[in-house]
Design a protein around this motif. Structure first.
Motif, PDB file in Angstrom:
ATOM      1  N   PHE A   1       0.830  -1.204   0.000  1.00  0.00           N
ATOM      2  CA  PHE A   1       0.000   0.000   0.000  1.00  0.00           C
ATOM      3  C   PHE A   1       0.868   1.261   0.000  1.00  0.00           C
ATOM      4  CE2 PHE A   1      -3.337  -2.754   2.140  1.00  0.00           C
ATOM      5  CZ  PHE A   1      -4.149  -2.819   1.020  1.00  0.00           C
ATOM      6  N   GLN A   2       1.917   1.250   0.826  1.00  0.00           N
ATOM      7  CA  GLN A   2       2.780   2.425   0.897  1.00  0.00           C
ATOM      8  C   GLN A   2       3.469   2.683  -0.439  1.00  0.00           C
ATOM      9  OE1 GLN A   2       3.155   4.551   3.862  1.00  0.00           O
ATOM     10  NE2 GLN A   2       3.629   5.706   2.009  1.00  0.00           N
ATOM     11  N   ALA A   3       3.895   1.610  -1.116  1.00  0.00           N
ATOM     12  CA  ALA A   3       4.522   1.758  -2.433  1.00  0.00           C
ATOM     13  C   ALA A   3       3.520   2.334  -3.430  1.00  0.00           C
ATOM     14  CB  ALA A   3       5.052   0.416  -2.927  1.00  0.00           C
ATOM     15  N   ALA A   4       2.272   1.871  -3.386  1.00  0.00           N
ATOM     16  CA  ALA A   4       1.238   2.387  -4.292  1.00  0.00           C
ATOM     17  C   ALA A   4       0.997   3.869  -4.044  1.00  0.00           C
ATOM     18  CB  ALA A   4      -0.052   1.598  -4.116  1.00  0.00           C
ATOM     19  N   ILE A   5       0.988   4.263  -2.774  1.00  0.00           N
ATOM     20  CA  ILE A   5       0.786   5.676  -2.436  1.00  0.00           C
ATOM     21  C   ILE A   5       1.970   6.511  -2.919  1.00  0.00           C
ATOM     22  CG2 ILE A   5       0.634   7.305  -0.517  1.00  0.00           C
ATOM     23  CD1 ILE A   5      -0.952   5.110   0.999  1.00  0.00           C
ATOM     24  N   ASN A   6       3.172   6.010  -2.701  1.00  0.00           N
ATOM     25  CA  ASN A   6       4.367   6.758  -3.098  1.00  0.00           C
ATOM     26  C   ASN A   6       4.454   6.918  -4.613  1.00  0.00           C
ATOM     27  OD1 ASN A   6       5.035   6.888  -0.398  1.00  0.00           O
ATOM     28  ND2 ASN A   6       6.533   5.228  -0.482  1.00  0.00           N
TER      29      ASN A   6
ATOM     30  N   HIS B   1      -4.986   4.429  -0.284  1.00  0.00           N
ATOM     31  CA  HIS B   1      -5.229   5.000   1.045  1.00  0.00           C
ATOM     32  C   HIS B   1      -6.298   4.190   1.785  1.00  0.00           C
ATOM     33  CE1 HIS B   1      -2.883   8.724   0.559  1.00  0.00           C
ATOM     34  NE2 HIS B   1      -3.330   8.755  -0.686  1.00  0.00           N
ATOM     35  N   PHE B   2      -7.362   3.823   1.062  1.00  0.00           N
ATOM     36  CA  PHE B   2      -8.440   3.065   1.706  1.00  0.00           C
ATOM     37  C   PHE B   2      -7.942   1.691   2.157  1.00  0.00           C
ATOM     38  CE2 PHE B   2     -11.351   5.478  -1.429  1.00  0.00           C
ATOM     39  CZ  PHE B   2     -11.293   6.606  -0.634  1.00  0.00           C
ATOM     40  N   GLY B   3      -7.116   1.050   1.321  1.00  0.00           N
ATOM     41  CA  GLY B   3      -6.571  -0.245   1.699  1.00  0.00           C
ATOM     42  C   GLY B   3      -5.670  -0.152   2.917  1.00  0.00           C
ATOM     43  N   PHE B   4      -4.819   0.879   2.944  1.00  0.00           N
ATOM     44  CA  PHE B   4      -3.916   1.082   4.081  1.00  0.00           C
ATOM     45  C   PHE B   4      -4.730   1.369   5.345  1.00  0.00           C
ATOM     46  CE2 PHE B   4       0.574   2.991   4.904  1.00  0.00           C
ATOM     47  CZ  PHE B   4       0.713   2.166   6.003  1.00  0.00           C
TER      48      PHE B   4
ATOM     49  N   GLY C   1      -7.433   9.774   1.796  1.00  0.00           N
ATOM     50  CA  GLY C   1      -7.972   9.136   0.599  1.00  0.00           C
ATOM     51  C   GLY C   1      -9.249   9.805   0.120  1.00  0.00           C
ATOM     52  N   LEU C   2     -10.102  10.212   1.062  1.00  0.00           N
ATOM     53  CA  LEU C   2     -11.353  10.867   0.690  1.00  0.00           C
ATOM     54  C   LEU C   2     -11.116  12.278   0.165  1.00  0.00           C
ATOM     55  CD1 LEU C   2     -13.642   9.557   3.559  1.00  0.00           C
ATOM     56  CD2 LEU C   2     -13.857   9.053   1.118  1.00  0.00           C
ATOM     57  N   GLU C   3     -10.001  12.875   0.521  1.00  0.00           N
ATOM     58  CA  GLU C   3      -9.639  14.154  -0.086  1.00  0.00           C
ATOM     59  C   GLU C   3      -9.324  13.970  -1.569  1.00  0.00           C
ATOM     60  OE1 GLU C   3      -6.402  15.760   2.115  1.00  0.00           O
ATOM     61  OE2 GLU C   3      -7.597  16.158   3.925  1.00  0.00           O
ATOM     62  N   VAL C   4      -8.776  12.802  -1.909  1.00  0.00           N
ATOM     63  CA  VAL C   4      -8.473  12.493  -3.309  1.00  0.00           C
ATOM     64  C   VAL C   4      -9.754  12.141  -4.063  1.00  0.00           C
ATOM     65  CG1 VAL C   4      -7.212  10.956  -4.876  1.00  0.00           C
ATOM     66  CG2 VAL C   4      -6.161  11.700  -2.726  1.00  0.00           C
ATOM     67  N   ASP C   5     -10.619  11.331  -3.451  1.00  0.00           N
ATOM     68  CA  ASP C   5     -11.866  10.910  -4.084  1.00  0.00           C
ATOM     69  C   ASP C   5     -12.968  10.889  -3.038  1.00  0.00           C
ATOM     70  OD1 ASP C   5     -13.889   9.873  -5.572  1.00  0.00           O
ATOM     71  OD2 ASP C   5     -12.949   7.947  -5.999  1.00  0.00           O
ATOM     72  N   GLU C   6     -13.660  12.011  -2.894  1.00  0.00           N
ATOM     73  CA  GLU C   6     -14.703  12.114  -1.875  1.00  0.00           C
ATOM     74  C   GLU C   6     -15.960  11.341  -2.241  1.00  0.00           C
ATOM     75  OE1 GLU C   6     -15.835  16.160  -1.438  1.00  0.00           O
ATOM     76  OE2 GLU C   6     -16.755  16.307  -3.437  1.00  0.00           O
ATOM     77  N   ASN C   7     -16.053  10.883  -3.480  1.00  0.00           N
ATOM     78  CA  ASN C   7     -17.242  10.168  -3.922  1.00  0.00           C
ATOM     79  C   ASN C   7     -17.101   8.649  -3.857  1.00  0.00           C
ATOM     80  OD1 ASN C   7     -18.899  12.421  -4.572  1.00  0.00           O
ATOM     81  ND2 ASN C   7     -17.647  12.765  -6.388  1.00  0.00           N
TER      82      ASN C   7
END
Length: 346
Positions: free
Chosen positions: A209-214, A224-227, A247-253
């Motif tokens: 998850f951290q690698a995906a975020i980075n 973010h949701f998975g982490f 994560g919700l800041e990125v996709d609030e929907n």
């Protein structure tokens, strides 16, 4: 043409979000108490019902999503019309309600009604939307999508198929191959994290998850949701809340993000916030069954067993043969038994 054949997965597999023991709170909540008896004696019994029609041909519309809200009473309900276009919501206190209907192919309808007696009947007409040609070139492909090699896409798709079959080992194998072919494949890294959680390999899931975020520079909300889900599973609800909100800041929907946030808030005993988060999920996806499980747990904590029962029923209506339906049915029977045993005392 090749890029049109593959679209990255933008949502998690919903059946893999909630832990197996998620309903423990529901199953252990039905313990009689004096406070519960006094609170239920004053439970509201008002009903709002009605029918939804198409304005064009006056036919009833089935499986249409409605939301019923009362800001003054803090009430939120989400329901689908039945095959006759009918809906009914009970257990409502008197007051003003906002009723909203949204259905693909029709203009949205919103009305305000007042429930003053035991029941209120509403007739709603939906007007078909006027067709407007979509502008040419509306569909676009990101640079990232274009970079993903065909072999990596194939392995990713095989991994998703394995996840759908609950084959964690197979999914890990295919996602790992996809990442080896294309190390910047953050969608595959995120799904690898979910597969690792299912295997119980939390540290490896954390790294994925951290690698995906980075790699995505924090712009891929499912990572973010998975982490956040992983942190929730580890009992770190405070840390989970922080990353879920990012994560919700990125996709609030994203309804999944709101549901997992609701789970974390519930673990922190912030019941009103957890309830609101589950409702936010339903506003975005009224048929999102798992949101009703969060609400059921919230009402179990609040000892509002009739509302708990209503949300368990809503889940079973949407998932009559789902992976948790047997456990939900068990919880439902316990709640019914408890409510029935208390009736002579009232």
């Amino acid at each position: 043409m090749l890029c049109e054949l593959w679209k990255p997965e933008k949502q998690f597999q919903r059946a893999r979000f909630l832990p197996i023991l998620f309903l423990n709170l529901v199953l252990t909540s039905c313990i009689p108490s004096a406070s519960a008896q006094s609170s239920e004696a004053t439970e509201p019994t008002g009903t709002i019902s009605g029918t939804v029609f198409s304005q064009a041909d006056n036919r009833t519309l089935s499986q249409v999503a409605l939301t019923i809200k009362s800001h003054e009473a803090g009430i939120f309900r989400s329901i689908l019309t039945d095959f006759d276009g009918h809906f009914e919501v009970d257990g409502l206190p008197p007051g003003s309600y906002e009723i909203k209907v949204e259905e693909s192919g029709f203009d949205p309808v919103q009305t305000k009604e007042k429930l003053e007696g035991p029941s209120l009947k509403v007739i709603l007409y939906l007007r078909p939307v006027k067709w407007v040609p979509a502008p040419r070139g509306k569909y676009t492909v990101s640079v990232h999508e274009l970079k993903v090699p065909e072999k990596a896409r194939d392995e990713y798709q095989k991994g998703m198929e394995c996840l759908g079959k609950s084959d964690s080992s197979g999914s890990v194998n295919h996602f790992t191959k996809a990442i080896k072919v294309f190390p910047e494949f953050y969608e595959a890294l995120s799904q690898l994290g979910m597969a690792k959680i299912r295997q119980g390999s939390m540290e490896e899931a954390r790294k994925a998850f951290q690698a995906a975020i980075n790699i995505s520079k924090g712009r891929f909300a499912p990572a973010h949701f998975g982490f956040g889900y992983l942190l929730y599973r580890e009992g770190k609800a405070n840390e989970a809340e922080a990353i879920l909100r990012r994560g919700l800041e990125v996709d609030e929907n994203a309804p999944e993000g709101h549901v997992i946030l609701g789970m974390a808030l519930l673990a922190l005993n912030r019941l009103d916030e957890a309830e609101k988060s589950a409702q936010e999920a339903l506003l975005r996806k009224p048929e999102f069954a798992e949101a009703y499980l969060v609400l059921a747990d919230v009402y179990a904590h609040k000892r509002n067993f009739r509302m708990q029962l209503q949300d368990l029923d809503a889940y079973l209506q949407l998932e009559p043969r789902g992976p948790r339906s047997a456990q939900v049915q068990e919880a439902r029977e316990m709640v019914l038994k408890y409510i029935g045993e208390r009736r002579p005392q009232q």
